[in-house]
Design a protein around this motif. Structure first.
Motif, PDB file in Angstrom:
ATOM      1  N   GLY A 139      29.236  39.229  24.608  1.00  0.00           N
ATOM      2  CA  GLY A 139      30.389  40.034  24.248  1.00  0.00           C
ATOM      3  C   GLY A 139      31.133  40.651  25.418  1.00  0.00           C
ATOM      4  N   TRP A 140      31.234  39.928  26.537  1.00  0.00           N
ATOM      5  CA  TRP A 140      31.979  40.454  27.673  1.00  0.00           C
ATOM      6  C   TRP A 140      33.455  40.593  27.298  1.00  0.00           C
ATOM      7  CZ3 TRP A 140      29.905  36.994  32.258  1.00  0.00           C
ATOM      8  CH2 TRP A 140      28.545  37.294  32.459  1.00  0.00           C
ATOM      9  N   ASP A 141      34.018  41.743  27.599  1.00  0.00           N
ATOM     10  CA  ASP A 141      35.436  41.958  27.309  1.00  0.00           C
ATOM     11  C   ASP A 141      36.326  41.256  28.331  1.00  0.00           C
ATOM     12  OD1 ASP A 141      34.748  43.511  25.128  1.00  0.00           O
ATOM     13  OD2 ASP A 141      34.663  45.346  26.344  1.00  0.00           O
ATOM     14  N   ASP A 142      35.968  41.381  29.590  1.00  0.00           N
ATOM     15  CA  ASP A 142      36.762  40.798  30.672  1.00  0.00           C
ATOM     16  C   ASP A 142      35.895  39.848  31.489  1.00  0.00           C
ATOM     17  OD1 ASP A 142      39.022  42.356  29.999  1.00  0.00           O
ATOM     18  OD2 ASP A 142      38.139  44.071  31.066  1.00  0.00           O
ATOM     19  N   PRO A 143      36.470  38.785  32.012  1.00  0.00           N
ATOM     20  CA  PRO A 143      35.701  37.887  32.888  1.00  0.00           C
ATOM     21  C   PRO A 143      35.321  38.589  34.180  1.00  0.00           C
ATOM     22  CG  PRO A 143      38.014  37.272  32.894  1.00  0.00           C
ATOM     23  CD  PRO A 143      37.858  38.317  31.828  1.00  0.00           C
ATOM     24  N   ILE A 144      34.227  38.163  34.752  1.00  0.00           N
ATOM     25  CA  ILE A 144      33.690  38.772  35.968  1.00  0.00           C
ATOM     26  C   ILE A 144      33.887  37.802  37.131  1.00  0.00           C
ATOM     27  CG2 ILE A 144      31.640  39.704  37.089  1.00  0.00           C
ATOM     28  CD1 ILE A 144      30.540  40.352  34.330  1.00  0.00           C
ATOM     29  N   ALA A 145      34.469  38.307  38.191  1.00  0.00           N
ATOM     30  CA  ALA A 145      34.639  37.513  39.420  1.00  0.00           C
ATOM     31  C   ALA A 145      33.404  37.723  40.297  1.00  0.00           C
ATOM     32  CB  ALA A 145      35.918  37.922  40.141  1.00  0.00           C
ATOM     33  N   PHE A 146      32.410  36.890  40.107  1.00  0.00           N
ATOM     34  CA  PHE A 146      31.128  37.088  40.776  1.00  0.00           C
ATOM     35  C   PHE A 146      31.233  36.971  42.292  1.00  0.00           C
ATOM     36  CE2 PHE A 146      29.914  35.863  36.491  1.00  0.00           C
ATOM     37  CZ  PHE A 146      28.842  36.693  36.227  1.00  0.00           C
ATOM     38  N   LEU A 147      32.083  36.088  42.774  1.00  0.00           N
ATOM     39  CA  LEU A 147      32.135  35.807  44.208  1.00  0.00           C
ATOM     40  C   LEU A 147      33.190  36.599  44.951  1.00  0.00           C
ATOM     41  CD1 LEU A 147      31.693  31.931  44.068  1.00  0.00           C
ATOM     42  CD2 LEU A 147      29.963  33.643  44.600  1.00  0.00           C
ATOM     43  N   SER A 148      33.958  37.408  44.271  1.00  0.00           N
ATOM     44  CA  SER A 148      35.013  38.185  44.944  1.00  0.00           C
ATOM     45  C   SER A 148      34.980  39.661  44.596  1.00  0.00           C
ATOM     46  CB  SER A 148      36.392  37.608  44.602  1.00  0.00           C
ATOM     47  OG  SER A 148      36.614  37.636  43.207  1.00  0.00           O
ATOM     48  N   THR A 149      33.937  40.132  43.941  1.00  0.00           N
ATOM     49  CA  THR A 149      33.811  41.539  43.571  1.00  0.00           C
ATOM     50  C   THR A 149      32.769  42.196  44.456  1.00  0.00           C
ATOM     51  OG1 THR A 149      34.364  41.031  41.270  1.00  0.00           O
ATOM     52  CG2 THR A 149      33.319  43.152  41.708  1.00  0.00           C
ATOM     53  N   ARG A 150      33.213  43.167  45.243  1.00  0.00           N
ATOM     54  CA  ARG A 150      32.274  43.845  46.142  1.00  0.00           C
ATOM     55  C   ARG A 150      31.325  44.747  45.373  1.00  0.00           C
ATOM     56  NH1 ARG A 150      32.169  45.601  51.627  1.00  0.00           N
ATOM     57  NH2 ARG A 150      34.122  44.484  52.000  1.00  0.00           N
ATOM     58  N   GLU A 151      31.862  45.614  44.526  1.00  0.00           N
ATOM     59  CA  GLU A 151      31.050  46.547  43.747  1.00  0.00           C
ATOM     60  C   GLU A 151      31.376  46.364  42.269  1.00  0.00           C
ATOM     61  OE1 GLU A 151      28.778  48.472  44.989  1.00  0.00           O
ATOM     62  OE2 GLU A 151      29.202  48.248  47.142  1.00  0.00           O
ATOM     63  N   TYR A 152      30.342  46.333  41.456  1.00  0.00           N
ATOM     64  CA  TYR A 152      30.523  46.187  40.014  1.00  0.00           C
ATOM     65  C   TYR A 152      29.693  47.257  39.321  1.00  0.00           C
ATOM     66  CZ  TYR A 152      30.921  43.993  35.428  1.00  0.00           C
ATOM     67  OH  TYR A 152      31.194  43.738  34.106  1.00  0.00           O
ATOM     68  N   GLU A 153      30.337  47.999  38.423  1.00  0.00           N
ATOM     69  CA  GLU A 153      29.654  49.100  37.739  1.00  0.00           C
ATOM     70  C   GLU A 153      28.819  48.562  36.580  1.00  0.00           C
ATOM     71  OE1 GLU A 153      30.686  53.333  35.471  1.00  0.00           O
ATOM     72  OE2 GLU A 153      32.273  52.145  36.419  1.00  0.00           O
TER      73      GLU A 153
END
Length: 339
Positions: A176-190
């Motif tokens: 149920g992810w609301d938004d896609p996650i940029a695994f390779l370009s996100t420095r910090e993820y909450e």
């Protein structure tokens, strides 16, 4: 002219010591030990020449460049000795992000090393016993290691893409992810866990997971080979005595595997600490994955500063030597005692 009386011994004009000297026209016969030494030198000489040309001379050239003001456009006209200074090292230490890149390299190296060895241990234990299709599954375990790094990095980039990646598609459907996650370009993820929210270095963790997945077959081969050499009677005796699987692993298998696992940790630490291609292909060193090897490449290609790049490489080598020295001083003897 006087003549010696008859019966008197004739005097020789030559020196009596010359009888003990070997004649100049003959050579002393070669002993078996000398022939063995010459044969050994003949066999070692090609390897020595290759190591000298491929390893020793480039290292010496790098050390010389690290203490000179060497730009890429001036490299052809430079001699062996120029104006020596410590400006390159001052530039490296004072550059923005040097210490953070060193800490990132340590985290990346430690996480990848421990993870790959642990996953290789689990895979070796799981595929140790006989079952149908074991040989095919063991061969399939080697695919991440033998596949070209460019190919597997491209597959991971496509799978983790926030636009068309299969991982985000599964995440939206199953979790149920609301938004896609940029695994390779996100420095910090909450991330929220049990009501507590904290940030994780997402891109760095993704690169570490890739490194673990790609190189666990290396540990798998070593550990599986050592497991095959463990006598079956040890575990059978422990089973008769009522030992649980956890106890058999802790007291029988683990002591047998400790020397191999220690060697694997050292080898993987050295290889990962100098790793460049995996990180550069996945993230280009951005989003908090700026390891020291990528910085060396940036000094060379972005700034065209060969001297600073050589100084950065020399600092990287010295740091690795210090870490390995600490390991051999404080942990190597303990591992040998436990094994």
């Amino acid at each position: 002219m006087t003549t010696a009386p008859a019966g008197a011994p004739q005097r020789r004009d030559t020196d009596p010591r010359s009888e003990d000297r070997p004649s100049t026209g003959t050579r002393r016969p070669m002993t078996a030990s000398r022939r063995a030494n010459r044969a050994g030198l003949a066999f070692v000489s090609p390897t020595f020449l290759v190591v000298l040309v491929v390893v020793v001379l480039p290292i010496l050239w790098t050390v010389l460049l690290a203490f000179q003001d060497a730009k890429l456009v001036d490299i052809q006209g430079m001699g062996l000795f120029g104006n020596w200074s410590l400006d390159n090292f001052a530039q490296v230490f004072d550059s923005a992000g040097f210490w953070s890149s060193l800490s990132t390299t340590l985290i990346y190296t430690a996480g990848s090393t421990l993870g790959s060895v642990a996953l290789g241990l689990i895979a070796a234990l799981a595929l140790r016993g006989p079952f149908r299709g074991r040989g095919l599954l063991r061969a399939a375990m080697l695919l991440p290691y033998v596949a070209p790094v460019v190919a597997v990095a491209f597959v991971w980039e496509v799978a983790l893409s926030p636009q068309y990646g299969v991982v985000n598609d599964w995440g939206r459907r199953l979790f149920g992810w609301d938004d896609p996650i940029a695994f390779l370009s996100t420095r910090e993820y909450e991330v929220g866990l049990l009501g507590v929210h904290f940030d994780i270095p997402l891109a760095l963790l993704t690169v570490i997971v890739f490194e673990i997945w790609r190189y666990f077959p290396f540990a798998f081969l070593f550990i599986l080979a050592r497991l095959q050499a463990v006598p079956d009677g040890l575990e059978e005796a422990a089973m008769v005595d009522g030992a649980t699987p956890t106890q058999r692993f802790r007291h029988i298998l683990l002591p047998q595997l400790m020397p191999v696992m220690a060697l694997l940790c050292v080898l993987r630490f050295i290889m990962t600490f100098n790793k460049f291609d995996d990180v550069y292909l996945l993230t280009g060193g951005g989003a908090g994955t700026d390891v020291a090897a990528v910085r060396v490449y940036d000094f060379l290609t972005a700034r065209y500063d060969v001297g600073a790049a050589a100084a950065q490489a020399l600092v990287l080598a010295v740091s690795l030597m210090i870490l390995l020295g600490l390991y051999f001083k404080f942990f190597a003897n303990k591992v040998q005692e436990e094994s």
